[in-house]
Design a protein around this motif. Structure first.
Motif, PDB file in Angstrom:
ATOM      1  N   VAL A 118       5.135   2.001  -3.635  1.00 40.84           N
ATOM      2  CA  VAL A 118       6.349   1.574  -4.411  1.00 40.84           C
ATOM      3  C   VAL A 118       7.410   0.679  -3.503  1.00 40.84           C
ATOM      4  O   VAL A 118       7.783   1.098  -2.436  1.00 40.84           O
ATOM      5  CB  VAL A 118       7.448   2.961  -4.541  1.00 40.84           C
ATOM      6  CG1 VAL A 118       8.720   2.587  -5.472  1.00 40.84           C
ATOM      7  CG2 VAL A 118       6.436   3.917  -5.484  1.00 40.84           C
ATOM      8  N   VAL A 119       7.510  -0.379  -4.071  1.00 38.70           N
ATOM      9  CA  VAL A 119       8.071  -1.627  -3.253  1.00 38.70           C
ATOM     10  C   VAL A 119       9.662  -1.680  -3.739  1.00 38.70           C
ATOM     11  O   VAL A 119       9.579  -1.951  -5.092  1.00 38.70           O
ATOM     12  CB  VAL A 119       7.421  -3.032  -3.105  1.00 38.70           C
ATOM     13  CG1 VAL A 119       8.236  -3.797  -2.380  1.00 38.70           C
ATOM     14  CG2 VAL A 119       6.043  -2.614  -2.383  1.00 38.70           C
ATOM     15  N   ARG A 120      10.632  -1.614  -3.126  1.00 35.98           N
ATOM     16  CA  ARG A 120      11.964  -2.018  -3.652  1.00 35.98           C
ATOM     17  C   ARG A 120      12.933  -2.934  -2.842  1.00 35.98           C
ATOM     18  O   ARG A 120      12.894  -2.640  -1.412  1.00 35.98           O
ATOM     19  CB  ARG A 120      12.612  -0.607  -3.874  1.00 35.98           C
ATOM     20  CG  ARG A 120      12.074   0.239  -4.936  1.00 35.98           C
ATOM     21  CD  ARG A 120      12.629   1.654  -5.280  1.00 35.98           C
ATOM     22  NE  ARG A 120      11.910   2.199  -6.212  1.00 35.98           N
ATOM     23  CZ  ARG A 120      12.457   3.531  -6.667  1.00 35.98           C
ATOM     24  NH1 ARG A 120      13.567   4.071  -6.209  1.00 35.98           N
ATOM     25  NH2 ARG A 120      11.822   4.143  -7.496  1.00 35.98           N
ATOM     26  N   TYR A 121      13.414  -3.820  -3.545  1.00 35.36           N
ATOM     27  CA  TYR A 121      14.156  -4.886  -2.678  1.00 35.36           C
ATOM     28  C   TYR A 121      15.779  -4.634  -3.304  1.00 35.36           C
ATOM     29  O   TYR A 121      15.982  -4.308  -4.552  1.00 35.36           O
ATOM     30  CB  TYR A 121      13.956  -6.316  -3.269  1.00 35.36           C
ATOM     31  CG  TYR A 121      12.488  -6.857  -2.562  1.00 35.36           C
ATOM     32  CD1 TYR A 121      12.536  -7.143  -1.120  1.00 35.36           C
ATOM     33  CD2 TYR A 121      11.451  -6.747  -3.153  1.00 35.36           C
ATOM     34  CE1 TYR A 121      11.426  -7.416  -0.614  1.00 35.36           C
ATOM     35  CE2 TYR A 121      10.246  -7.079  -2.713  1.00 35.36           C
ATOM     36  CZ  TYR A 121      10.169  -7.498  -1.374  1.00 35.36           C
ATOM     37  OH  TYR A 121       9.021  -7.652  -0.657  1.00 35.36           O
ATOM     38  N   HIS A 122      16.741  -4.517  -2.524  1.00 33.68           N
ATOM     39  CA  HIS A 122      18.069  -4.181  -2.598  1.00 33.68           C
ATOM     40  C   HIS A 122      19.168  -5.033  -2.230  1.00 33.68           C
ATOM     41  O   HIS A 122      18.794  -5.059  -0.756  1.00 33.68           O
ATOM     42  CB  HIS A 122      18.322  -2.604  -2.543  1.00 33.68           C
ATOM     43  CG  HIS A 122      19.574  -2.231  -2.574  1.00 33.68           C
ATOM     44  ND1 HIS A 122      20.471  -2.111  -3.780  1.00 33.68           N
ATOM     45  CD2 HIS A 122      20.532  -1.973  -1.370  1.00 33.68           C
ATOM     46  CE1 HIS A 122      21.478  -1.888  -3.423  1.00 33.68           C
ATOM     47  NE2 HIS A 122      21.815  -1.725  -2.012  1.00 33.68           N
ATOM     48  N   LEU A 123      19.991  -5.548  -2.873  1.00 31.71           N
ATOM     49  CA  LEU A 123      20.891  -6.368  -2.261  1.00 31.71           C
ATOM     50  C   LEU A 123      22.171  -5.442  -1.744  1.00 31.71           C
ATOM     51  O   LEU A 123      22.846  -4.775  -2.568  1.00 31.71           O
ATOM     52  CB  LEU A 123      21.518  -7.488  -3.218  1.00 31.71           C
ATOM     53  CG  LEU A 123      22.879  -8.019  -2.868  1.00 31.71           C
ATOM     54  CD1 LEU A 123      22.483  -9.063  -1.566  1.00 31.71           C
ATOM     55  CD2 LEU A 123      23.402  -8.961  -3.911  1.00 31.71           C
ATOM     56  N   ASP A 124      22.284  -5.432  -0.554  1.00 29.91           N
ATOM     57  CA  ASP A 124      23.548  -4.620   0.137  1.00 29.91           C
ATOM     58  C   ASP A 124      24.803  -5.580   0.216  1.00 29.91           C
ATOM     59  O   ASP A 124      24.775  -6.498   1.290  1.00 29.91           O
ATOM     60  CB  ASP A 124      23.187  -4.297   1.236  1.00 29.91           C
ATOM     61  CG  ASP A 124      24.171  -3.142   1.831  1.00 29.91           C
ATOM     62  OD1 ASP A 124      25.233  -3.326   1.710  1.00 29.91           O
ATOM     63  OD2 ASP A 124      23.758  -2.403   3.215  1.00 29.91           O
ATOM     64  N   ARG A 136      14.801  -3.888   2.035  1.00 32.95           N
ATOM     65  CA  ARG A 136      13.390  -3.716   1.382  1.00 32.95           C
ATOM     66  C   ARG A 136      12.628  -2.328   1.845  1.00 32.95           C
ATOM     67  O   ARG A 136      13.032  -1.906   2.969  1.00 32.95           O
ATOM     68  CB  ARG A 136      12.365  -4.569   1.878  1.00 32.95           C
ATOM     69  CG  ARG A 136      10.955  -4.495   1.288  1.00 32.95           C
ATOM     70  CD  ARG A 136       9.786  -5.701   2.101  1.00 32.95           C
ATOM     71  NE  ARG A 136       8.555  -5.400   1.419  1.00 32.95           N
ATOM     72  CZ  ARG A 136       7.842  -4.735   1.806  1.00 32.95           C
ATOM     73  NH1 ARG A 136       7.870  -4.003   3.085  1.00 32.95           N
ATOM     74  NH2 ARG A 136       6.363  -4.564   1.260  1.00 32.95           N
ATOM     75  N   SER A 137      12.412  -1.647   0.918  1.00 33.55           N
ATOM     76  CA  SER A 137      11.760  -0.483   1.008  1.00 33.55           C
ATOM     77  C   SER A 137      10.313  -0.353   0.577  1.00 33.55           C
ATOM     78  O   SER A 137      10.038  -0.948  -0.431  1.00 33.55           O
ATOM     79  CB  SER A 137      12.427   0.683   0.399  1.00 33.55           C
ATOM     80  OG  SER A 137      11.827   1.975   0.405  1.00 33.55           O
ATOM     81  N   VAL A 147      10.495   5.402 -12.440  1.00 30.19           N
ATOM     82  CA  VAL A 147      11.877   5.074 -12.420  1.00 30.19           C
ATOM     83  C   VAL A 147      12.713   6.099 -11.429  1.00 30.19           C
ATOM     84  O   VAL A 147      13.375   5.888 -10.522  1.00 30.19           O
ATOM     85  CB  VAL A 147      12.716   4.726 -13.784  1.00 30.19           C
ATOM     86  CG1 VAL A 147      14.234   4.395 -13.583  1.00 30.19           C
ATOM     87  CG2 VAL A 147      11.797   3.622 -14.348  1.00 30.19           C
ATOM     88  N   THR A 148      12.454   7.517 -11.904  1.00 32.30           N
ATOM     89  CA  THR A 148      13.399   8.311 -11.509  1.00 32.30           C
ATOM     90  C   THR A 148      12.621   9.351 -10.514  1.00 32.30           C
ATOM     91  O   THR A 148      13.283  10.401 -10.065  1.00 32.30           O
ATOM     92  CB  THR A 148      14.073   9.484 -12.518  1.00 32.30           C
ATOM     93  OG1 THR A 148      12.837   9.907 -13.559  1.00 32.30           O
ATOM     94  CG2 THR A 148      14.789   8.223 -13.411  1.00 32.30           C
ATOM     95  N   GLY A 149      11.141   9.305 -10.503  1.00 35.69           N
ATOM     96  CA  GLY A 149      10.368  10.546  -9.869  1.00 35.69           C
ATOM     97  C   GLY A 149       9.967  10.000  -8.509  1.00 35.69           C
ATOM     98  O   GLY A 149       9.107  10.865  -7.974  1.00 35.69           O
ATOM     99  N   THR A 152      12.911   8.853  -2.453  1.00 40.85           N
ATOM    100  CA  THR A 152      14.030   8.287  -1.971  1.00 40.85           C
ATOM    101  C   THR A 152      13.832   7.059  -1.042  1.00 40.85           C
ATOM    102  O   THR A 152      13.062   7.152  -0.260  1.00 40.85           O
ATOM    103  CB  THR A 152      15.279   9.186  -1.507  1.00 40.85           C
ATOM    104  OG1 THR A 152      15.462  10.097  -2.400  1.00 40.85           O
ATOM    105  CG2 THR A 152      16.460   8.490  -1.105  1.00 40.85           C
ATOM    106  N   GLU A 153      14.323   5.891  -1.434  1.00 38.39           N
ATOM    107  CA  GLU A 153      13.978   4.669  -0.780  1.00 38.39           C
ATOM    108  C   GLU A 153      14.436   4.710   0.702  1.00 38.39           C
ATOM    109  O   GLU A 153      15.510   5.553   1.159  1.00 38.39           O
ATOM    110  CB  GLU A 153      14.932   3.454  -1.340  1.00 38.39           C
ATOM    111  CG  GLU A 153      14.695   3.256  -2.817  1.00 38.39           C
ATOM    112  CD  GLU A 153      15.697   4.056  -3.759  1.00 38.39           C
ATOM    113  OE1 GLU A 153      16.226   4.987  -3.177  1.00 38.39           O
ATOM    114  OE2 GLU A 153      15.762   3.671  -4.993  1.00 38.39           O
ATOM    115  N   ASP A 154      13.813   4.005   1.425  1.00 39.16           N
ATOM    116  CA  ASP A 154      13.857   3.881   2.986  1.00 39.16           C
ATOM    117  C   ASP A 154      14.338   2.508   3.182  1.00 39.16           C
ATOM    118  O   ASP A 154      13.122   1.706   3.776  1.00 39.16           O
ATOM    119  CB  ASP A 154      12.841   4.375   4.006  1.00 39.16           C
ATOM    120  CG  ASP A 154      13.102   4.536   5.471  1.00 39.16           C
ATOM    121  OD1 ASP A 154      14.264   4.269   5.771  1.00 39.16           O
ATOM    122  OD2 ASP A 154      12.118   4.486   6.190  1.00 39.16           O
TER     123      ASP A 154
END
Length: 243
Positions: A118-124, A136-137, A147-149, A152-154
């Motif tokens: 699971v790869v997630r990019y997030h603008l802080d 990036r996580s 989506v919900t399961g 938690t991102e690192d």
């Protein structure tokens, strides 16, 4: 008649002081030029470092996106995927999960080891620790809703000095350069997600070092466009659907 000693008379103290002052002025000008050159060199090096860091990050994002949606149920026998529904299975990469201006989530074998991540990019958008920044996580997928399961991102900082908030955009097959309306996610907008075949990222970055000539922080912009190689499991009968 002049004597020998008067003919050999040297500079007076005033003349010597004037010469020293002129020499100091010249030396001061030389050091001033050297200081400006050093500052310009530092500025250009900071710009180069920022650009290279961002370019490497964009390349990594492109590689990640090319693996989104792999492996899918097409790569397994029927008895390998046991979760219900099948999109929740930890062995199954569903493809793009969420796209928003400052968020991009997807699942895929980004390590090339057969596992699903699971790869997630997030603008802080905070102003602490070098941010605004893009984080990036990457975590192994677990049996659960895309989506919900998931775990938690690192998040880890990847690029600092981000100036724009509209980083990500997505396009469906057959569109004429008009991005889809965001946000969209796997659960709420399955048909749209399953039609996305291109993801674009735009980063405007500000250097931490001011330009000594303008007094401004140089800004550079990079753009990455990735065509998706693998199908989505968000919905049936869509352009990129594999369900």
């Amino acid at each position: 008649m002049k004597t020998f000693h008067s003919a050999m008379r040297g500079f007076s103290m005033i003349e010597l002081m004037i010469a020293i002052v002129i020499l100091m002025i010249v030396i001061g000008g030389i050091f001033g030029v050297i200081d400006v050159v050093n500052q310009r060199s530092q500025t250009e090096q900071a710009k180069l470092d920022m650009f290279q860091e961002a370019r490497e990050f964009m390349d990594q994002m492109s590689r990640d996106l090319h693996q989104a949606g792999y492996p899918s149920p097409r790569h397994y026998t029927e008895d390998r995927l046991t979760a219900d529904p099948i999109v929740n299975d930890e062995l199954n990469a569903v493809g793009i999960v969420k796209v928003d201006d400052g968020e991009l989530w997807f699942e895929g074998d980004v390590e090339g080891d057969g596992g699903v991540y699971v790869v997630r990019y997030h603008l802080d958008t905070s102003t602490a620790n070098g941010c605004p920044c893009l984080r990036r996580s990457q975590l192994p997928k677990v049996d659960g809703d895309p989506v919900t399961g998931q775990t938690t991102e690192d998040y880890q900082i990847q690029v600092q000095g981000v100036q724009n908030t509209d980083i990500f955009s997505a396009f469906t097959r057959g569109t004429t350069g008009v991005p889809i309306t965001l946000p969209v996610d796997f659960s709420a907008n399955g048909a749209m997600i399953a039609s996305v075949d291109t993801v674009k990222a735009t980063l405007s970055l500000r250097s931490p070092v001011k330009d000594p000539k303008t007094g401004q922080h140089p800004v550079t912009t990079l753009v990455m466009t990735a065509k998706l190689n693998n199908c989505s499991q968000a919905a049936d009968t869509q352009a990129m659907s594999c369900r």
